[in-house]
Design a protein around this motif. Structure first.
Motif, PDB file in Angstrom:
ATOM      1  N   SER A  74      68.921  82.469  52.849  1.00  0.00           N
ATOM      2  CA  SER A  74      69.562  83.781  52.852  1.00  0.00           C
ATOM      3  C   SER A  74      70.276  83.974  51.520  1.00  0.00           C
ATOM      4  O   SER A  74      70.843  83.029  50.978  1.00  0.00           O
ATOM      5  CB  SER A  74      70.573  83.878  53.998  1.00  0.00           C
ATOM      6  OG  SER A  74      71.254  85.102  53.948  1.00  0.00           O
ATOM      7  N   THR A  75      70.257  85.207  51.004  1.00  0.00           N
ATOM      8  CA  THR A  75      70.949  85.471  49.743  1.00  0.00           C
ATOM      9  C   THR A  75      72.443  85.633  49.958  1.00  0.00           C
ATOM     10  O   THR A  75      73.200  85.696  49.003  1.00  0.00           O
ATOM     11  CB  THR A  75      70.390  86.735  49.059  1.00  0.00           C
ATOM     12  OG1 THR A  75      70.509  87.829  49.959  1.00  0.00           O
ATOM     13  CG2 THR A  75      68.943  86.526  48.655  1.00  0.00           C
ATOM     14  N   SER A  76      72.872  85.686  51.221  1.00  0.00           N
ATOM     15  CA  SER A  76      74.294  85.829  51.521  1.00  0.00           C
ATOM     16  C   SER A  76      74.645  84.989  52.731  1.00  0.00           C
ATOM     17  O   SER A  76      73.966  85.040  53.752  1.00  0.00           O
ATOM     18  CB  SER A  76      74.638  87.291  51.808  1.00  0.00           C
ATOM     19  OG  SER A  76      75.947  87.388  52.337  1.00  0.00           O
ATOM     20  N   THR A  77      75.731  84.234  52.628  1.00  0.00           N
ATOM     21  CA  THR A  77      76.192  83.472  53.790  1.00  0.00           C
ATOM     22  C   THR A  77      77.160  84.304  54.619  1.00  0.00           C
ATOM     23  O   THR A  77      77.499  83.930  55.732  1.00  0.00           O
ATOM     24  CB  THR A  77      76.880  82.170  53.351  1.00  0.00           C
ATOM     25  OG1 THR A  77      77.975  82.491  52.502  1.00  0.00           O
ATOM     26  CG2 THR A  77      75.911  81.264  52.637  1.00  0.00           C
ATOM     27  N   ALA A  78      77.597  85.448  54.090  1.00  0.00           N
ATOM     28  CA  ALA A  78      78.583  86.265  54.793  1.00  0.00           C
ATOM     29  C   ALA A  78      77.941  87.357  55.648  1.00  0.00           C
ATOM     30  O   ALA A  78      78.491  87.760  56.661  1.00  0.00           O
ATOM     31  CB  ALA A  78      79.532  86.902  53.778  1.00  0.00           C
ATOM     32  N   GLU A  79      76.797  87.865  55.214  1.00  0.00           N
ATOM     33  CA  GLU A  79      76.163  88.985  55.904  1.00  0.00           C
ATOM     34  C   GLU A  79      75.027  88.519  56.806  1.00  0.00           C
ATOM     35  O   GLU A  79      74.221  87.693  56.407  1.00  0.00           O
ATOM     36  CB  GLU A  79      75.608  89.984  54.881  1.00  0.00           C
ATOM     37  CG  GLU A  79      76.665  90.600  53.996  1.00  0.00           C
ATOM     38  CD  GLU A  79      77.610  91.504  54.756  1.00  0.00           C
ATOM     39  OE1 GLU A  79      77.156  92.175  55.707  1.00  0.00           O
ATOM     40  OE2 GLU A  79      78.802  91.523  54.411  1.00  0.00           O
ATOM     41  N   PRO A  80      74.937  89.073  58.020  1.00  0.00           N
ATOM     42  CA  PRO A  80      73.807  88.725  58.894  1.00  0.00           C
ATOM     43  C   PRO A  80      72.521  89.386  58.401  1.00  0.00           C
ATOM     44  O   PRO A  80      72.556  90.357  57.656  1.00  0.00           O
ATOM     45  CB  PRO A  80      74.230  89.282  60.254  1.00  0.00           C
ATOM     46  CG  PRO A  80      75.180  90.388  59.929  1.00  0.00           C
ATOM     47  CD  PRO A  80      75.868  90.003  58.648  1.00  0.00           C
ATOM     48  N   PHE A  81      71.400  88.851  58.830  1.00  0.00           N
ATOM     49  CA  PHE A  81      70.106  89.410  58.459  1.00  0.00           C
ATOM     50  C   PHE A  81      69.253  89.551  59.709  1.00  0.00           C
ATOM     51  O   PHE A  81      69.530  88.962  60.746  1.00  0.00           O
ATOM     52  CB  PHE A  81      69.396  88.530  57.429  1.00  0.00           C
ATOM     53  CG  PHE A  81      69.028  87.169  57.937  1.00  0.00           C
ATOM     54  CD1 PHE A  81      67.811  86.947  58.585  1.00  0.00           C
ATOM     55  CD2 PHE A  81      69.894  86.100  57.786  1.00  0.00           C
ATOM     56  CE1 PHE A  81      67.469  85.696  59.062  1.00  0.00           C
ATOM     57  CE2 PHE A  81      69.559  84.836  58.262  1.00  0.00           C
ATOM     58  CZ  PHE A  81      68.346  84.650  58.903  1.00  0.00           C
ATOM     59  N   SER A  82      68.191  90.331  59.588  1.00  0.00           N
ATOM     60  CA  SER A  82      67.194  90.454  60.649  1.00  0.00           C
ATOM     61  C   SER A  82      65.837  90.105  60.059  1.00  0.00           C
ATOM     62  O   SER A  82      65.578  90.377  58.888  1.00  0.00           O
ATOM     63  CB  SER A  82      67.160  91.871  61.210  1.00  0.00           C
ATOM     64  OG  SER A  82      68.396  92.189  61.809  1.00  0.00           O
ATOM     65  N   MET A  83      64.978  89.503  60.885  1.00  0.00           N
ATOM     66  CA  MET A  83      63.684  89.028  60.407  1.00  0.00           C
ATOM     67  C   MET A  83      62.749  88.940  61.609  1.00  0.00           C
ATOM     68  O   MET A  83      63.184  88.650  62.716  1.00  0.00           O
ATOM     69  CB  MET A  83      63.885  87.649  59.782  1.00  0.00           C
ATOM     70  CG  MET A  83      62.676  86.940  59.272  1.00  0.00           C
ATOM     71  SD  MET A  83      61.957  87.573  57.760  1.00  0.00           S
ATOM     72  CE  MET A  83      63.330  87.974  56.735  1.00  0.00           C
ATOM     73  N   THR A  84      61.458  89.192  61.383  1.00  0.00           N
ATOM     74  CA  THR A  84      60.450  89.020  62.431  1.00  0.00           C
ATOM     75  C   THR A  84      59.494  87.922  62.008  1.00  0.00           C
ATOM     76  O   THR A  84      58.975  87.933  60.894  1.00  0.00           O
ATOM     77  CB  THR A  84      59.666  90.328  62.673  1.00  0.00           C
ATOM     78  OG1 THR A  84      60.589  91.343  63.063  1.00  0.00           O
ATOM     79  CG2 THR A  84      58.628  90.149  63.765  1.00  0.00           C
ATOM     80  N   LEU A  85      59.273  86.965  62.907  1.00  0.00           N
ATOM     81  CA  LEU A  85      58.332  85.864  62.695  1.00  0.00           C
ATOM     82  C   LEU A  85      57.205  86.046  63.701  1.00  0.00           C
ATOM     83  O   LEU A  85      57.445  86.115  64.906  1.00  0.00           O
ATOM     84  CB  LEU A  85      59.034  84.524  62.907  1.00  0.00           C
ATOM     85  CG  LEU A  85      58.211  83.247  62.837  1.00  0.00           C
ATOM     86  CD1 LEU A  85      57.488  83.112  61.507  1.00  0.00           C
ATOM     87  CD2 LEU A  85      59.109  82.037  63.081  1.00  0.00           C
ATOM     88  N   THR A  86      55.978  86.179  63.193  1.00  0.00           N
ATOM     89  CA  THR A  86      54.810  86.437  64.030  1.00  0.00           C
ATOM     90  C   THR A  86      53.779  85.343  63.803  1.00  0.00           C
ATOM     91  O   THR A  86      53.623  84.848  62.687  1.00  0.00           O
ATOM     92  CB  THR A  86      54.183  87.803  63.657  1.00  0.00           C
ATOM     93  OG1 THR A  86      55.201  88.798  63.693  1.00  0.00           O
ATOM     94  CG2 THR A  86      53.085  88.190  64.622  1.00  0.00           C
ATOM     95  N   LEU A  87      53.054  84.991  64.866  1.00  0.00           N
ATOM     96  CA  LEU A  87      51.980  84.015  64.783  1.00  0.00           C
ATOM     97  C   LEU A  87      50.702  84.635  65.320  1.00  0.00           C
ATOM     98  O   LEU A  87      50.678  85.149  66.439  1.00  0.00           O
ATOM     99  CB  LEU A  87      52.317  82.765  65.611  1.00  0.00           C
ATOM    100  CG  LEU A  87      51.216  81.704  65.680  1.00  0.00           C
ATOM    101  CD1 LEU A  87      51.006  81.057  64.310  1.00  0.00           C
ATOM    102  CD2 LEU A  87      51.550  80.661  66.726  1.00  0.00           C
TER     103      LEU A  87
END
Length: 181
Positions: A74-87
Motif C-alpha cells: 500500500s502507498t499509505s499506511t494511514a488510509e484504507p484501500f479497496s481491491m478486488t481479487l478474482t480467479l
C-alpha cells in the motif's frame, strides 16, 4: 508414453528405473502448494487501477487448489484501500473477493479462499487484481519477483515486467506456510 518423444527406447530402459527410484520426472509426487521462498530481486508494479487491472496467468502446478494469495503493498499506511481479487480457470471466473477498507503496514497478503477444492493441474489460471477506490494516497501495488512458475504478467492485456511474475502462493494457507488477511 510422454518420455518416448524425448529419448530413444534403448535409453528409456536405462533411464526409467532411475527416475522411478528417485521420484523424478513423471514419477514425482505432484506439488501440494506453490509458495515463494525468497524475496530478493522483488519489484513493484505501478498502482493498480479499476480500469487497468494486473493479470497473472499461471499454468497450475497443483492437483487441487484451495486458496490463492498475492503479495501487495500500500502507498499509505494511514488510509484504507479497496481491491478486488478474482480467479479464473480456463477463462471462466471461479472465485472473487472484494477487500473493502483494508489497511496494513506497507505490505501484506491478499487471500482468496475457494469455497471447495478446485481441480487445477495443467489448467490455465488467471489471477486478477483490480483497484477499487485507489487514489495516489490509497493506491495498491503488487510485488513481483523473477518468475518461479510458468505464466505471464500483464496490465490491460499488455505485458508488464518481462521475466517477472506476481509474488503468488497457491495453497499457501492449506500448507500452513502463510497466514492470511
Amino acid at each position: 508414453g510422454s518420455l518416448q518423444g524425448i529419448y530413444y527406447p534403448s535409453e528409456l530402459r536405462r533411464i526409467v528405473p532411475f527416475l522411478r527410484e528417485h521420484r523424478l520426472g513423471p514419477f514425482r509426487e505432484p506439488l501440494g502448494y506453490l509458495v515463494p521462498t525468497r524475496f530478493d530481486g522483488a519489484g513493484l508494479t505501478g498502482e493498480i487501477a479499476r480500469d487497468a487491472p494486473i493479470e497473472q496467468t499461471v499454468s497450475c502446478p497443483v492437483p487441487f487448489l484451495e486458496d490463492v494469495e498475492v503479495y501487495v503493498a500500500s502507498t499509505s499506511t494511514a488510509e484504507p484501500f479497496s481491491m478486488t481479487l478474482t480467479l479464473d480457470r480456463d477463462g471462466e471466473e471461479v472465485a472473487r473477493r472484494v477487500f473493502v477498507d483494508r489497511k496494513f503496514s506497507k505490505w501484506g497478503w491478499l487471500v482468496l479462499r475457494l469455497p471447495r477444492p478446485l481441480a487445477c493441474a495443467g489448467r490455465t489460471l488467471t489471477v486478477r487484481l483490480a483497484g477499487g477506490d485507489a487514489t495516489p494516497a490509497t493506491g495498491v501495488l503488487a510485488w513481483t519477483y523473477p518468475a518461479y512458475y510458468e505464466g505471464r504478467l500483464s496490465r490491460g492485456g499488455a505485458p508488464v515486467h518481462p521475466g517477472q511474475g506476481l509474488i503468488l502462493a497457491l495453497n499457501g494457507l492449506d500448507s500452513g506456510y502463510l497466514g492470511g488477511y
